[in-house]
Design a protein around this motif. Structure first.
Motif, PDB file in Angstrom:
ATOM      1  N   ALA A 165       7.855  21.090  -8.196  1.00 41.59           N
ATOM      2  CA  ALA A 165       8.756  20.013  -8.607  1.00 41.59           C
ATOM      3  C   ALA A 165       8.888  18.942  -7.532  1.00 41.59           C
ATOM      4  O   ALA A 165       9.028  17.752  -7.845  1.00 41.59           O
ATOM      5  CB  ALA A 165      10.130  20.584  -8.939  1.00 41.59           C
ATOM      6  N   LEU A 166       8.807  19.349  -6.256  1.00 36.40           N
ATOM      7  CA  LEU A 166       8.943  18.386  -5.164  1.00 36.40           C
ATOM      8  C   LEU A 166       7.828  17.353  -5.221  1.00 36.40           C
ATOM      9  O   LEU A 166       8.072  16.153  -5.025  1.00 36.40           O
ATOM     10  CB  LEU A 166       8.934  19.109  -3.819  1.00 36.40           C
ATOM     11  N   ALA A 167       6.612  17.804  -5.501  1.00 37.99           N
ATOM     12  CA  ALA A 167       5.473  16.885  -5.595  1.00 37.99           C
ATOM     13  C   ALA A 167       5.696  15.872  -6.718  1.00 37.99           C
ATOM     14  O   ALA A 167       5.399  14.676  -6.575  1.00 37.99           O
ATOM     15  CB  ALA A 167       4.181  17.664  -5.828  1.00 37.99           C
ATOM     16  N   TYR A 168       6.227  16.341  -7.834  1.00 36.68           N
ATOM     17  CA  TYR A 168       6.476  15.455  -8.974  1.00 36.68           C
ATOM     18  C   TYR A 168       7.508  14.385  -8.615  1.00 36.68           C
ATOM     19  O   TYR A 168       7.301  13.187  -8.868  1.00 36.68           O
ATOM     20  CB  TYR A 168       6.954  16.269 -10.177  1.00 36.68           C
ATOM     21  N   TYR A 169       8.605  14.800  -8.007  1.00 45.90           N
ATOM     22  CA  TYR A 169       9.671  13.842  -7.703  1.00 45.90           C
ATOM     23  C   TYR A 169       9.237  12.841  -6.637  1.00 45.90           C
ATOM     24  O   TYR A 169       9.614  11.665  -6.688  1.00 45.90           O
ATOM     25  CB  TYR A 169      10.933  14.584  -7.264  1.00 45.90           C
ATOM     26  N   PHE A 215       0.826  -1.204   0.000  1.00 53.88           N
ATOM     27  CA  PHE A 215       0.000   0.000   0.000  1.00 53.88           C
ATOM     28  C   PHE A 215       0.864   1.258   0.000  1.00 53.88           C
ATOM     29  O   PHE A 215       0.607   2.205  -0.754  1.00 53.88           O
ATOM     30  CB  PHE A 215      -0.929   0.012   1.221  1.00 53.88           C
ATOM     31  N   LEU A 216       1.890   1.255   0.832  1.00 56.46           N
ATOM     32  CA  LEU A 216       2.748   2.433   0.921  1.00 56.46           C
ATOM     33  C   LEU A 216       3.483   2.689  -0.387  1.00 56.46           C
ATOM     34  O   LEU A 216       3.579   3.830  -0.842  1.00 56.46           O
ATOM     35  CB  LEU A 216       3.749   2.270   2.067  1.00 56.46           C
ATOM     36  N   VAL A 217       3.982   1.616  -1.005  1.00 56.88           N
ATOM     37  CA  VAL A 217       4.719   1.787  -2.256  1.00 56.88           C
ATOM     38  C   VAL A 217       3.776   2.175  -3.394  1.00 56.88           C
ATOM     39  O   VAL A 217       4.143   2.954  -4.275  1.00 56.88           O
ATOM     40  CB  VAL A 217       5.490   0.493  -2.606  1.00 56.88           C
ATOM     41  N   TYR A 218       2.547   1.649  -3.364  1.00 51.27           N
ATOM     42  CA  TYR A 218       1.616   1.943  -4.454  1.00 51.27           C
ATOM     43  C   TYR A 218       0.948   3.306  -4.295  1.00 51.27           C
ATOM     44  O   TYR A 218       0.910   4.110  -5.232  1.00 51.27           O
ATOM     45  CB  TYR A 218       0.537   0.861  -4.542  1.00 51.27           C
ATOM     46  N   ALA A 219       0.404   3.576  -3.106  1.00 44.56           N
ATOM     47  CA  ALA A 219      -0.391   4.798  -2.928  1.00 44.56           C
ATOM     48  C   ALA A 219       0.216   5.813  -1.975  1.00 44.56           C
ATOM     49  O   ALA A 219      -0.169   6.980  -1.989  1.00 44.56           O
ATOM     50  CB  ALA A 219      -1.801   4.423  -2.437  1.00 44.56           C
ATOM     51  N   GLY A 220       1.159   5.382  -1.164  1.00 43.08           N
ATOM     52  CA  GLY A 220       1.701   6.276  -0.141  1.00 43.08           C
ATOM     53  C   GLY A 220       2.401   7.496  -0.698  1.00 43.08           C
ATOM     54  O   GLY A 220       2.176   8.627  -0.242  1.00 43.08           O
ATOM     55  N   PHE A 221       3.221   7.303  -1.708  1.00 43.85           N
ATOM     56  CA  PHE A 221       3.962   8.431  -2.286  1.00 43.85           C
ATOM     57  C   PHE A 221       3.034   9.390  -3.022  1.00 43.85           C
ATOM     58  O   PHE A 221       3.236  10.605  -2.995  1.00 43.85           O
ATOM     59  CB  PHE A 221       5.064   7.924  -3.219  1.00 43.85           C
ATOM     60  N   ASP A 222       2.002   8.846  -3.662  1.00 40.61           N
ATOM     61  CA  ASP A 222       1.017   9.706  -4.325  1.00 40.61           C
ATOM     62  C   ASP A 222       0.274  10.564  -3.304  1.00 40.61           C
ATOM     63  O   ASP A 222       0.018  11.748  -3.541  1.00 40.61           O
ATOM     64  CB  ASP A 222       0.011   8.855  -5.110  1.00 40.61           C
ATOM     65  N   SER A 223      -0.073   9.969  -2.177  1.00 40.38           N
ATOM     66  CA  SER A 223      -0.770  10.704  -1.124  1.00 40.38           C
ATOM     67  C   SER A 223       0.108  11.809  -0.556  1.00 40.38           C
ATOM     68  O   SER A 223      -0.354  12.927  -0.294  1.00 40.38           O
ATOM     69  CB  SER A 223      -1.203   9.751  -0.004  1.00 40.38           C
ATOM     70  N   LEU A 224       1.385  11.491  -0.360  1.00 42.48           N
ATOM     71  CA  LEU A 224       2.315  12.496   0.144  1.00 42.48           C
ATOM     72  C   LEU A 224       2.505  13.612  -0.875  1.00 42.48           C
ATOM     73  O   LEU A 224       2.539  14.799  -0.518  1.00 42.48           O
ATOM     74  CB  LEU A 224       3.659  11.836   0.470  1.00 42.48           C
ATOM     75  N   ALA A 225       2.597  13.244  -2.160  1.00 43.23           N
ATOM     76  CA  ALA A 225       2.785  14.251  -3.213  1.00 43.23           C
ATOM     77  C   ALA A 225       1.598  15.184  -3.324  1.00 43.23           C
ATOM     78  O   ALA A 225       1.746  16.348  -3.715  1.00 43.23           O
ATOM     79  CB  ALA A 225       3.034  13.557  -4.551  1.00 43.23           C
ATOM     80  N   SER A 226       0.396  14.685  -2.955  1.00 43.19           N
ATOM     81  CA  SER A 226      -0.813  15.505  -3.081  1.00 43.19           C
ATOM     82  C   SER A 226      -0.827  16.688  -2.122  1.00 43.19           C
ATOM     83  O   SER A 226      -1.553  17.659  -2.345  1.00 43.19           O
ATOM     84  CB  SER A 226      -2.061  14.644  -2.851  1.00 43.19           C
TER      85      SER A 226
END
Length: 241
Positions: free
Chosen positions: A191-195, A175-186
């Protein structure tokens, strides 16, 4: 490695695990693709399988940890892991064989969904009015996603002797690898959100689903798999530390 692969895969086929996993996956995806009005292809009006490819990662997020949770945890609990390790078998071959058996079962669940593609292809107006390139990319993305989830699941199983704990660890990691980074980027911007989003699976999976098969996306998935399997091998080696 092939001996372990054959042994593990036959063990799956001789137990209810394979049939439950494939059955649950097909029933869940079938309901969303053909029955539920909010996602049904028949009501959607467009000849595509986007509902399948949107839902499948979330189903895999639970089903693949259920497949992998027994791989090493059961061996540890039964005391048969040490017996395996006394055979003329390298740690890499042991990890690779168990991993490939789990991955093969997950990929086997995808095969019957090719009937969905054939059905949509035939139902399209005109016939064949479906974005085949995007469909191929989406299937490739699902296969690579399954590869990552299986690697994380095998790693989780190598860290504990309890199958339930292995399942929970694997499900959380997936879950963290699939959706966690997207949630954090939101919650970030620029540029930080993209990376940050690029660190997660979802962004690369979306790119492949558009039919854009970029070597960077494929390399990302293969790198995560390699790191997880290396971690599994290190976890097995730690028994001698």
């Amino acid at each position: 490695m092939l001996t372990i692969l054959k042994k593990e895969f036959n063990a799956f086929l001789n137990s209810p695990v394979a049939y439950v996993v494939i059955g649950v996956f097909l029933v869940a995806t079938g309901l969303f693709v053909w029955v539920f009005p909010d996602s049904s292809v028949l009501d959607y009006g467009y000849a595509d399988l986007q509902s399948l490819f949107n839902l499948a990662p979330w189903i895999f997020l639970l089903l693949i940890p259920a497949i992998t949770m027994r791989s090493f945890a059961e061996e540890k609990k039964a005391g048969t892991l040490e017996l395996l390790l006394t055979r003329p078998l390298t740690d890499g071959a042991l990890v690779g064989g168990k991993y490939l058996a789990c991955l093969l079962l997950a990929l086997l669940a995808l095969v019957p969904t090719l009937l969905y593609y054939y059905s949509v292809y035939q139902l399209g107006t005109p016939r064949g009015n479906i974005d085949s390139a995007a469909t191929v990319g989406s299937y490739l993305g699902l296969g690579l996603l399954a590869a990552v989830f299986a690697a994380l699941g095998v790693l989780a199983s190598a860290l504990t002797r309890d199958q339930i704990i292995a399942f929970v660890l694997a499900a959380v990691a997936c879950f963290l690898v699939y959706a966690g980074f997207d949630s954090l980027a939101s919650v970030l911007s620029g540029a930080l959100a993209y990376y940050v989003s690029q660190l997660g699976i979802a962004a690369h999976y979306r790119d492949l689903s558009k039919g854009l098969i970029d070597s960077r996306d494929v390399l990302y998935f293969l790198t995560v798999v390699a790191v997880a399997l290396l971690g599994t091998r290190l976890a097995l080696r730690s028994r001698t530390w």
